[in-house]
Write an enzyme that holds these catalytic residues in place. Structure first.
Site, mmCIF file in Angstrom:
data_model
loop_
_atom_site.group_PDB
_atom_site.id
_atom_site.type_symbol
_atom_site.label_atom_id
_atom_site.label_comp_id
_atom_site.label_asym_id
_atom_site.label_seq_id
_atom_site.Cartn_x
_atom_site.Cartn_y
_atom_site.Cartn_z
ATOM 1 N N GLU A 332 38.154 39.104 39.018
ATOM 2 C CA GLU A 332 37.999 37.739 39.932
ATOM 3 C C GLU A 332 37.778 37.845 41.306
ATOM 4 O OE1 GLU A 332 39.673 33.872 38.120
ATOM 5 O OE2 GLU A 332 40.838 34.015 39.954
ATOM 6 N N HIS A 361 42.069 57.490 19.660
ATOM 7 C CA HIS A 361 41.402 57.237 18.092
ATOM 8 C C HIS A 361 40.350 56.132 18.170
ATOM 9 C CE1 HIS A 361 44.420 59.958 16.529
ATOM 10 N NE2 HIS A 361 45.155 59.382 17.311
ATOM 11 N N LYS A 465 33.998 25.649 35.158
ATOM 12 C CA LYS A 465 34.802 24.435 34.848
ATOM 13 C C LYS A 465 33.927 23.408 34.963
ATOM 14 C CE LYS A 465 39.381 26.212 36.603
ATOM 15 N NZ LYS A 465 40.305 26.050 37.538
#
Length: 538
Positions: A332, A361, A465
């Protein structure tokens, strides 16, 4: 090769005296020529950071200062009013948390608070979650004087099923909702995810015969919508957020300190660790400054363009959430379309990670043999556990295996020319966590100056937003149109055309599918294909 590695390790190791944190960039292609070439830009970065800490307007987009460094050293704040506000808030956090843990601050009907529900998103959740997972739930407890640390739960999304899962866990825990204090964290008070979580939490209390307000604490800006609700409903307490502290750098404000203190974590040790790291990262020597070493390593790895991803690999379970916390802090802050001159820059560094040795793994195979589009940041923790360990084979403990896997993986990557930086801390405690937070905050700030971008705004987040609000406005128009044509079943394309938004037919389709899949009156009738389904109200 081993002798050359040892010589590079000795030459470039950053281990400030008394800090108990080492940063080793020797497995990167760092050399004296690179350091000399970067010196002028780094000096400018140091100047900018000094001005920022002195109270300069560091975020011109919003005309505000950036002062998260003052949170752990209020004496550095530029005005007496700010210094007093920081100190007073910290004292109130300590006092309230101690009262809750001791039972002096009591809930509406239960004997004492047993649980804390933290409602927030982004920086209002990622930091508290990381610190809780790293430092909470120590065997046997650590609080003298009869204090009892609270169990911590988080609502960090607007997922109804996620709400239900957490509410069920609270119901099953000692104290249940009657013994739960809820902390709602939102700077503006209008963040939809946090508002929704607050409303869902309030409903959960009330559906169990409890009042929400006596259990609720707000952390928000004075005068915000959330602040107004807390005042009107007479919530248990209110704590400030300031416009000069961004969400992703708010962990050492009330945002992070209050949840940590409720859980019995030593917040003063966290602050002391951050202060110590701040001192070390003000040094203007690139190899003696841990944050400068990181910032220069990032620049070198990605050619100042973020061309390689940053893989965070802590070899300690308690640091699992560090990569999630750093995703927001780094991405950000650094993910920006333009530089400070307004010219196209398209900057950013992708961050991902899990933990060692789990990644032996998982994706280590690709890191070693796949595209060389990354660099690794290893976090090495020297202390295995508090106390002795059994031998899992003669002369070898489980912790010995962990360090072996770490060092072996680092060597395996180096053999293929894959770069890495190693950060070493003695143990995972509150002091070390405070140091890590401060280290990466400063590294982000320095790197942003090196590439000339504003690390302290987030226009992309705000754009998302606004787009979400547009979708919800469209939904309102769709549902109104469906109501107006009650008794008719129509396709998404027909409904989109009816509201005069034929270009939004795909979005309309998704909205109708969602509404029809949940309790309510909207009917869905299958068509010849999925997109030809018909929707309406009977």
């Amino acid at each position: 090769m081993s002798r050359q590695r040892w010589e590079r390790f000795q030459k470039y190791l950053c281990a400030p005296q008394g800090l108990d944190v080492r940063v080793d960039p020797s497995r990167m292609a760092i050399d004296d020529a690179f350091l000399e070439r970067m010196t002028p830009a780094l000096e400018r970065a140091f100047d900018a950071m000094e001005a920022l800490e002195g109270g300069a307007i560091a975020n011109p987009d919003e005309g505000r200062m950036v002062g998260h460094y003052w949170l752990r050293d209020a004496a550095r704040a530029p005005t007496p009013e700010l210094r007093a506000a920081i100190d007073e808030t910290l004292d109130r956090v300590r006092e309230l948390a101690a009262g809750v843990r001791s039972g002096a601050v009591r809930p509406q009907s239960a004997g004492r608070f047993e649980n804390a529900l933290i409602v927030g998103i982004g920086g209002s959740a990622l930091g508290p979650q990381f610190v809780s997972d790293a430092l909470g739930r120590r065997p046997g407890g650590e609080n003298p004087g009869g204090e009892r640390p609270l169990r911590i739960f988080f609502l960090d999304n607007t997922d109804p099923d996620g709400f239900d899962r957490i509410f069920a866990e609270i119901d099953a825990s000692p104290g249940g909702f009657a013994g739960t204090v809820t902390v709602v964290i939102s700077k503006s008070g209008g963040t939809p995810e946090t508002r929704n979580g607050m409303l869902e939490a309030a409903n959960a209390y009330e559906s169990r015969g409890l009042r929400f307000a006596p259990h609720a604490i707000a952390v928000t800006m004075e005068g915000s919508a959330l602040d107004g609700i807390a005042v009107e409903q007479e919530w248990l307490a209110r704590f400030p957020m300031w416009d000069w502290v961004g969400g992703r750098t708010s962990e050492l404000s009330a945002v992070g300190l209050l949840p940590a203190a409720l859980e019995g974590i030593d917040i003063d040790a966290m602050l002391e660790g951050a202060r110590a790291m701040d001192v070390a990262t003000r040094v203007r020597d690139p190899i003696a400054n841990p944050a400068a070493v990181l910032a220069l390593s990032w620049h070198l790895a990605g050619d100042g363009r973020g061309e390689k991803d940053m893989v965070i690999l802590p070899y300690k379970d308690r640091l699992l959430l560090l990569s999630r916390y750093l995703q927001q802090l780094v991405m950000e802050s650094l993910g920006k379309e333009t530089d400070r001159r307004g010219e196209l820059a398209e900057q950013g560094i992708v961050v991902y990670g899990n933990k060692g040795s789990t990644d032996q793994h998982a994706y280590i195979q690709q890191l070693r043999d796949g595209p060389e589009n990354f660099f690794v940041t290893f976090i090495e923790v020297l202390e295995d556990r508090r106390g002795e360990s059994i031998e899992v084979e003669p002369g070898v403990t489980a912790g010995d295996y962990l360090i072996g896997l770490h060092l072996g993986t680092r060597d395996a990557l180096s053999e293929k020319g894959r770069g890495s930086v190693t950060i070493t801390i003695p143990r995972v405690d509150a002091t070390a966590v405070g140091k890590l937070i401060a280290l990466f905050e400063r590294a982000v700030g320095l790197y942003a100056e090196l590439i000339d971008i504003n690390a302290y705004h987030q226009p992309g987040v705000e754009a998302g937003k606004r787009a979400a609000r547009g979708v919800l406005d469209l939904q309102g128009r769709v549902l109104a149109d469906v109501e107006a044509h009650r008794g008719e079943l129509r396709t998404a394309g027909e409904i989109a055309a009816s509201i005069g938004d034929a270009d939004e037919a795909e979005t309309v389709f998704h909205l109708l599918e969602h509404r029809a899949a949940n309790p309510g009156a909207l009917v869905r009738e299958a068509g010849e294909s999925a997109v030809n389904a018909r929707f309406g109200l009977r």
